[in-house]
Design a protein around this motif. Sequence first.
Motif, PDB file in Angstrom:
ATOM      1  N   PHE A   1       4.573  55.097   1.180  1.00 55.26           N
ATOM      2  CA  PHE A   1       4.159  54.312   1.968  1.00 55.26           C
ATOM      3  C   PHE A   1       2.862  54.828   2.745  1.00 55.26           C
ATOM      4  O   PHE A   1       2.183  53.795   2.707  1.00 55.26           O
TER       5      PHE A   1
ATOM      6  N   SER B   1       5.944  53.355  -6.674  1.00 52.33           N
ATOM      7  CA  SER B   1       6.111  52.496  -5.867  1.00 52.33           C
ATOM      8  C   SER B   1       4.851  51.851  -5.244  1.00 52.33           C
ATOM      9  O   SER B   1       4.086  50.911  -3.982  1.00 52.33           O
TER      10      SER B   1
ATOM     11  N   SER C   1       3.163  48.478  -6.330  1.00 52.08           N
ATOM     12  CA  SER C   1       3.831  47.502  -5.418  1.00 52.08           C
ATOM     13  C   SER C   1       4.181  47.697  -4.205  1.00 52.08           C
ATOM     14  O   SER C   1       3.528  46.208  -3.948  1.00 52.08           O
ATOM     15  N   MET C   2       3.786  48.231  -3.135  1.00 49.70           N
ATOM     16  CA  MET C   2       3.283  48.306  -2.039  1.00 49.70           C
ATOM     17  C   MET C   2       1.248  48.177  -2.313  1.00 49.70           C
ATOM     18  O   MET C   2       1.667  47.229  -1.243  1.00 49.70           O
TER      19      MET C   2
ATOM     20  N   ALA D   1       1.811  44.907  -2.256  1.00 50.27           N
ATOM     21  CA  ALA D   1       2.035  43.360  -0.168  1.00 50.27           C
ATOM     22  C   ALA D   1       0.836  43.765   0.562  1.00 50.27           C
ATOM     23  O   ALA D   1       0.844  43.236   1.608  1.00 50.27           O
TER      24      ALA D   1
ATOM     25  N   THR E   1       8.078  56.556   6.579  1.00 55.55           N
ATOM     26  CA  THR E   1       9.057  56.131   6.503  1.00 55.55           C
ATOM     27  C   THR E   1      10.357  57.061   5.501  1.00 55.55           C
ATOM     28  O   THR E   1      11.638  55.837   5.981  1.00 55.55           O
ATOM     29  N   THR E   2       9.814  57.995   5.181  1.00 53.89           N
ATOM     30  CA  THR E   2      11.390  59.184   4.501  1.00 53.89           C
ATOM     31  C   THR E   2      10.302  60.800   5.087  1.00 53.89           C
ATOM     32  O   THR E   2       9.381  60.557   4.659  1.00 53.89           O
ATOM     33  N   SER E   3      11.671  60.935   4.711  1.00 58.81           N
ATOM     34  CA  SER E   3      11.554  62.336   4.449  1.00 58.81           C
ATOM     35  C   SER E   3      12.637  63.616   2.841  1.00 58.81           C
ATOM     36  O   SER E   3      13.545  62.964   3.583  1.00 58.81           O
TER      37      SER E   3
ATOM     38  N   PRO F   1       8.963  48.377  -3.920  1.00 59.40           N
ATOM     39  CA  PRO F   1       8.738  48.631  -2.910  1.00 59.40           C
ATOM     40  C   PRO F   1       7.629  47.746  -1.889  1.00 59.40           C
ATOM     41  O   PRO F   1       7.356  47.877  -0.874  1.00 59.40           O
TER      42      PRO F   1
ATOM     43  N   VAL G   1       7.847  46.611   1.965  1.00 53.39           N
ATOM     44  CA  VAL G   1       6.483  47.176   3.039  1.00 53.39           C
ATOM     45  C   VAL G   1       6.856  45.506   3.546  1.00 53.39           C
ATOM     46  O   VAL G   1       6.592  46.346   5.124  1.00 53.39           O
TER      47      VAL G   1
ATOM     48  N   ALA H   1      10.329  48.839   5.870  1.00 57.85           N
ATOM     49  CA  ALA H   1      11.258  49.279   5.303  1.00 57.85           C
ATOM     50  C   ALA H   1      11.354  50.425   5.053  1.00 57.85           C
ATOM     51  O   ALA H   1      10.407  50.647   3.685  1.00 57.85           O
ATOM     52  N   GLY H   2      11.911  51.919   4.927  1.00 60.91           N
ATOM     53  CA  GLY H   2      11.709  53.204   4.277  1.00 60.91           C
ATOM     54  C   GLY H   2      12.688  52.562   2.866  1.00 60.91           C
ATOM     55  O   GLY H   2      13.375  51.854   2.514  1.00 60.91           O
ATOM     56  N   ILE H   3      11.598  53.306   1.871  1.00 60.88           N
ATOM     57  CA  ILE H   3      12.355  53.062   0.173  1.00 60.88           C
ATOM     58  C   ILE H   3      12.633  54.301  -0.430  1.00 60.88           C
ATOM     59  O   ILE H   3      11.906  55.552   0.270  1.00 60.88           O
ATOM     60  N   VAL H   4      13.873  54.395  -1.052  1.00 64.11           N
ATOM     61  CA  VAL H   4      14.459  55.294  -2.269  1.00 64.11           C
ATOM     62  C   VAL H   4      14.385  55.066  -3.446  1.00 64.11           C
ATOM     63  O   VAL H   4      15.068  53.646  -3.438  1.00 64.11           O
TER      64      VAL H   4
ATOM     65  N   ILE I   1      16.144  57.975   5.240  1.00 62.99           N
ATOM     66  CA  ILE I   1      15.365  57.341   5.179  1.00 62.99           C
ATOM     67  C   ILE I   1      15.100  57.020   7.356  1.00 62.99           C
ATOM     68  O   ILE I   1      16.861  56.724   7.323  1.00 62.99           O
ATOM     69  N   ASP I   2      13.939  56.856   7.509  1.00 61.77           N
ATOM     70  CA  ASP I   2      14.070  57.094   9.566  1.00 61.77           C
ATOM     71  C   ASP I   2      13.652  55.495  10.034  1.00 61.77           C
ATOM     72  O   ASP I   2      13.818  55.656  10.956  1.00 61.77           O
ATOM     73  N   THR I   3      14.081  54.066   8.742  1.00 58.64           N
ATOM     74  CA  THR I   3      13.373  52.877   9.333  1.00 58.64           C
ATOM     75  C   THR I   3      15.181  52.509   9.902  1.00 58.64           C
ATOM     76  O   THR I   3      15.914  51.834   8.862  1.00 58.64           O
TER      77      THR I   3
END
Lengths: 247, 320
Positions: A95, A126, A129-130, A133, A210-212, B103, B107, B111-114, B144-146
Motif C-alpha cells: 500500500f 497488489s 490493483s491498488m 483504486a 497498514t501491515t508489518s 487490493p 484501498v 484496510a490492510g491486506i494480506v 494487519i494493523d487496520t
Amino acid sequence: MKILVCISKTPDTTAKIAFIEGNTKFDENGVQWIINPYDEWYALVKAIELKEKDSNVAIHLVTVGGADTEPIIRKALALGGDEAIRINNITTDSFVVAQEIAAIAKEGGYDLIFTGKETIDYNSASVGSMLCALLDQNFISAAVKLDINGNAITVTREIEGGEETCTTTLPAIVSCQKGMAEQRIPNMRGIMAARTKPLKVIEATITNATTSIKQFDLPPAKSGVKLVDPSNMDELVRLLKEEAKVI
Amino acid sequence: MVLIYIDQADQEIKKATYEAISYGAALAKQLGTSAEALLLGTVHDDLTSLGKYGVTKVHQVNNATLNHFDARMNSTVIAAAAKSLGATVVIFAHNINGKAIAPAVAVKLSAGIVTGACALPKTDAGFVVTKTVFSGKAFASIQIDTPIKVISINQNSFGITSNDGVAEITNLAIEVPSSTISITSVDKIQGEVPLTEATLVVSGGRGLKGPENWGILLDLAKALGASTACSRPVSDSDWRPHHEHVGQTGLQIAPNLYIAIGISGAIQHLAGVNRSKTIVVINKDPEAPFFKAADYGVVGDAFEVVPALTAAILKSKGGA
C-alpha cells in the motif's frame, strides 16, 4: 504516448532464502539482486517494443526503494527506459509502494502504467490493483498480449482455463506476464547511454503502512524420499492409494 | 461480520469460492461473528446451498452488467457492499480475479491486506496472517494493523468443509458504475480442469526429449484423470503450450498429487510446485535435485516406468 513502468528489485531466482535476527529479516548476505522478472521481461520489454513501433512513446521508470536499487534501475535504463524516478522509501508494504507510485502517476499524466504480474519475493500481486483504486483507472491483470490502436487498447488476459480478450480506452493500468514480450539483454550502446539518462530521486512522503512482517519461516524439510523399484509400479500405486491417500 | 466474495465465470461459481467460503466461515467462528457471502451479478447455481460451506446469508447485487469481469467496476461495487453491510473482514480466493480486485477493495476500505494467505489468522493478540513468500520457498507472518482487514487465500491451502446449512438470499441495492471494458472474445480450453484447480497433475520436463514423446504422459494423465503441466524449458521450446508452465515464473500450484517426469527439479521449478501434498519424481538420474523434495521417487527410464505406472493404475481401477 507516455508509459510508466513500475520496477521492483528482487533477489535472483536462484538466491538462497534464509532469515536473520530471529527470523524477522531476509538474509541479504551474498544475494544477487535483479529486476523482478515480470517487471523486466514482460512490462519493460513490452514498453520498449511499443516505442520501437512508435517513436513518440516515452518510457518512464519508477521504483520505490533505497539507493541499493540504483544498479537495477540503470540496467532497466540500459534496456531502453528513457528516464527513471526512485522514491527513497524502504518498505515491504504494497500500500505504501502503491501510494508513492500513484503520486508520481498523477503528476506525470501517463497513458499506460505497466506492472509485472507480481514480484517473486513477496508475491503480493497488489500494486496494479491498488493503483486502479487510487487513480480510478481501468486495470487489466495478468495480460499476455496488448495492442494499441489510437486511444484504445486491446488486451488479452489469462483467465482460469483459458484467455479473454477485451478492449478499453486509455489511460489504463496493465499487469504483465509471460507472452507479453520476449526477454532481452542490454547491449553495449544501451549500457553506455544509461549512464547519462536522468535518474531522479524523490524523498518518501508516505508512511502509513497498514501491515508489518512479524516473522519468516522456512517450510518443514521433507522427511526423505521413499524410493520405489522401477519394475514394481503396483507398489507405487498402492502407496499413493493407501499411504498418501491421494488417488 | 466476515464477508466472502463469490467469484463467477460464465454465471457459474468457481470452485475456489467454496474454499474461500469455508475459510471465511472458520474465521468468523474464531472471531465469534457471522459469515456472509457476496455475489455480483447472477449465476445458475443454487445460492441457498452455499450455506453448506458455512455462510448464513448470500447478498446478491442483481445486475447483469456484473456478469462480466471488470476490476474497477467490481472492486467499486464490492467495497460499497462491504461498507453498507458493515463487514470487518473481506475474503477473496487468490485466483486471477481475486488478485485483480482484492487490493483495490482494500484501498477503498482503508484496510490492510494480506494476499496469498495459507492458514487461518492468529487472532489471540492482534491479527496475524501467514502467507507464502519467495514463490513458495518461505512463509511470512504478517500483522494487519487496520480495523478492517482483507485476505485472499491461496488455492488448495485450506480445503473445502461442508455441513448441512442453508443460506438466506437477500437482494442488495448498490449503484453499479458503467463498465468501460468490453470483452470481445473468450477462449477456453474445453474439457480441461484449470491447472490451478486440479487435484492431480502429471508434469513433464526435458527428460522426455521432445514433444513427440508426450503420449506416455498424456496416457498416464488420462488414466489418473489428472491435468498436465510442464517445466519452463519445455514451454520455452514450444513443446507444450505456455499455460502448462509451472514454476517460479509460471503457475504456482498446490495439487494433492504432483508427478514429475524427467524434470531435474531446479529451484525455480520447485517454487511452483512445492506446496503439493504429495510429490512423485520419476527420473533416470539418481542425483536429480528433485528427489530431495519428493515423497516418492522412481529412479528409472521414463519411457519404461511411465507406461508401467499407467498400466498399474488402470489395473488397480479395474480391480476396484
